[in-house]
Design a protein around this motif. Structure first.
Motif, PDB file in Angstrom:
ATOM      1  N   UNK A 104       0.835  -1.201   0.000  1.00  0.00           N
ATOM      2  CA  UNK A 104       0.000   0.000   0.000  1.00  0.00           C
ATOM      3  C   UNK A 104       0.875   1.260   0.000  1.00  0.00           C
ATOM      4  N   UNK A 105       0.533   2.183  -0.900  1.00  0.00           N
ATOM      5  CA  UNK A 105       1.238   3.461  -0.962  1.00  0.00           C
ATOM      6  C   UNK A 105       2.567   3.412  -1.696  1.00  0.00           C
ATOM      7  N   UNK A 106       2.929   2.244  -2.210  1.00  0.00           N
ATOM      8  CA  UNK A 106       4.216   2.085  -2.913  1.00  0.00           C
ATOM      9  C   UNK A 106       3.953   1.734  -4.389  1.00  0.00           C
ATOM     10  N   UNK A 107       3.171   2.580  -5.045  1.00  0.00           N
ATOM     11  CA  UNK A 107       2.765   2.285  -6.423  1.00  0.00           C
ATOM     12  C   UNK A 107       3.950   2.099  -7.368  1.00  0.00           C
ATOM     13  N   UNK A 108       5.066   2.781  -7.086  1.00  0.00           N
ATOM     14  CA  UNK A 108       6.233   2.677  -7.973  1.00  0.00           C
ATOM     15  C   UNK A 108       6.805   1.255  -8.024  1.00  0.00           C
ATOM     16  N   UNK A 109       6.481   0.442  -7.009  1.00  0.00           N
ATOM     17  CA  UNK A 109       6.980  -0.940  -6.990  1.00  0.00           C
ATOM     18  C   UNK A 109       6.187  -1.862  -7.922  1.00  0.00           C
ATOM     19  N   UNK A 110       4.968  -1.444  -8.291  1.00  0.00           N
ATOM     20  CA  UNK A 110       4.088  -2.304  -9.084  1.00  0.00           C
ATOM     21  C   UNK A 110       4.717  -2.727 -10.404  1.00  0.00           C
ATOM     22  N   UNK A 111       5.561  -1.867 -10.973  1.00  0.00           N
ATOM     23  CA  UNK A 111       6.179  -2.213 -12.260  1.00  0.00           C
ATOM     24  C   UNK A 111       7.100  -3.432 -12.153  1.00  0.00           C
ATOM     25  N   UNK A 112       7.483  -3.789 -10.923  1.00  0.00           N
ATOM     26  CA  UNK A 112       8.328  -4.968 -10.714  1.00  0.00           C
ATOM     27  C   UNK A 112       7.535  -6.271 -10.694  1.00  0.00           C
ATOM     28  N   UNK A 113       6.217  -6.171 -10.688  1.00  0.00           N
ATOM     29  CA  UNK A 113       5.383  -7.375 -10.704  1.00  0.00           C
ATOM     30  C   UNK A 113       5.228  -7.782 -12.156  1.00  0.00           C
ATOM     31  N   UNK A 114       5.969  -8.818 -12.528  1.00  0.00           N
ATOM     32  CA  UNK A 114       5.980  -9.265 -13.919  1.00  0.00           C
ATOM     33  C   UNK A 114       5.625 -10.736 -13.993  1.00  0.00           C
ATOM     34  N   UNK A 115       5.076 -11.108 -15.127  1.00  0.00           N
ATOM     35  CA  UNK A 115       4.752 -12.508 -15.364  1.00  0.00           C
ATOM     36  C   UNK A 115       6.049 -13.304 -15.433  1.00  0.00           C
ATOM     37  N   UNK A 116       6.057 -14.441 -14.769  1.00  0.00           N
ATOM     38  CA  UNK A 116       7.249 -15.283 -14.774  1.00  0.00           C
ATOM     39  C   UNK A 116       7.396 -15.917 -16.150  1.00  0.00           C
ATOM     40  N   UNK A 117       8.629 -15.900 -16.662  1.00  0.00           N
ATOM     41  CA  UNK A 117       8.888 -16.551 -17.945  1.00  0.00           C
ATOM     42  C   UNK A 117       9.993 -17.580 -17.745  1.00  0.00           C
ATOM     43  N   UNK A 118       9.909 -18.650 -18.501  1.00  0.00           N
ATOM     44  CA  UNK A 118      10.957 -19.665 -18.439  1.00  0.00           C
ATOM     45  C   UNK A 118      12.130 -19.131 -19.252  1.00  0.00           C
ATOM     46  N   UNK A 119      13.272 -18.987 -18.614  1.00  0.00           N
ATOM     47  CA  UNK A 119      14.427 -18.469 -19.332  1.00  0.00           C
ATOM     48  C   UNK A 119      15.001 -19.562 -20.218  1.00  0.00           C
ATOM     49  N   UNK A 120      15.538 -19.152 -21.356  1.00  0.00           N
ATOM     50  CA  UNK A 120      16.100 -20.101 -22.318  1.00  0.00           C
ATOM     51  C   UNK A 120      17.231 -20.888 -21.672  1.00  0.00           C
ATOM     52  N   UNK A 121      17.985 -20.244 -20.775  1.00  0.00           N
ATOM     53  CA  UNK A 121      19.131 -20.916 -20.149  1.00  0.00           C
ATOM     54  C   UNK A 121      18.697 -22.086 -19.273  1.00  0.00           C
ATOM     55  N   UNK A 122      17.433 -22.072 -18.840  1.00  0.00           N
ATOM     56  CA  UNK A 122      16.965 -23.156 -17.982  1.00  0.00           C
ATOM     57  C   UNK A 122      16.622 -24.417 -18.786  1.00  0.00           C
ATOM     58  N   UNK A 123      16.558 -24.279 -20.125  1.00  0.00           N
ATOM     59  CA  UNK A 123      16.296 -25.444 -20.964  1.00  0.00           C
ATOM     60  C   UNK A 123      17.629 -26.160 -21.177  1.00  0.00           C
ATOM     61  N   UNK A 124      17.677 -27.410 -20.777  1.00  0.00           N
ATOM     62  CA  UNK A 124      18.929 -28.161 -20.852  1.00  0.00           C
ATOM     63  C   UNK A 124      19.244 -28.552 -22.301  1.00  0.00           C
ATOM     64  N   UNK A 125      20.544 -28.677 -22.587  1.00  0.00           N
ATOM     65  CA  UNK A 125      20.977 -29.066 -23.932  1.00  0.00           C
ATOM     66  C   UNK A 125      20.410 -30.413 -24.352  1.00  0.00           C
ATOM     67  N   UNK A 126      20.329 -31.361 -23.375  1.00  0.00           N
ATOM     68  CA  UNK A 126      19.786 -32.675 -23.731  1.00  0.00           C
ATOM     69  C   UNK A 126      18.340 -32.565 -24.197  1.00  0.00           C
ATOM     70  N   UNK A 127      17.577 -31.667 -23.543  1.00  0.00           N
ATOM     71  CA  UNK A 127      16.181 -31.457 -23.924  1.00  0.00           C
ATOM     72  C   UNK A 127      16.092 -30.980 -25.369  1.00  0.00           C
ATOM     73  N   UNK A 128      16.984 -30.060 -25.726  1.00  0.00           N
ATOM     74  CA  UNK A 128      16.993 -29.524 -27.088  1.00  0.00           C
ATOM     75  C   UNK A 128      17.342 -30.644 -28.068  1.00  0.00           C
TER      76      UNK A 128
END
Length: 124
Positions: free
Chosen positions: A68-92
């Motif tokens: 509450x009262x910290x509206x500037x922090x709201x921009x940090x609430x982002x949808x989680x995305x799977x980073x490409x680095x987390x995909x293992x080479x074997x999976x590829x």
């Protein structure tokens, strides 16, 4: 309250009246899934132990940047995305093998289709 969370006191009424105003659905489970995707977590109080169903219909959610009262922090609430680095080479490698097999199968099927087409023409 401290202003570091929000409560849904009546899930049925919330789903029926509030959700359709902002979403294309009135499904509480879908709303909770969306919250989780953006990093919100359900607050479980010690006395509930997480196992006992609370007597009152009160669900509480919090996020470190939802204050509450910290509206500037709201921009940090982002949808989680799977980073490409987390995909293992074997999976590829497995995926590439699957694609290669699929393409081979398609080529074989095309060949059979062409063979059947020419046989049909000959029969006519």
């Amino acid at each position: 309250q401290s202003g570091s969370s929000f409560h849904v006191f009546d899930q049925g009424q919330f789903a029926k009246e509030v959700l359709p105003k902002y979403f294309k659905h009135n499904n509480m489970a879908s709303f909770v899934r969306q919250l989780n995707m953006y990093g919100f977590r359900k607050v479980v109080h010690i006395e509930q132990g997480g196992l006992v169903k609370p007597e009152k219909d009160d669900t509480e959610f919090q996020h470190p940047y939802f204050i509450r009262g910290q509206e500037h922090l709201l921009e940090n609430i982002k949808r989680k995305v799977t980073s490409v680095s987390s995909i293992k080479n074997e999976d590829i490698k497995v995926r590439q093998d699957n694609v290669t097999k699929l393409l081979t199968d398609i080529q074989v099927m095309k060949g059979k289709q062409e063979s059947m087409d020419s046989k049909l023409i000959a029969m006519k």
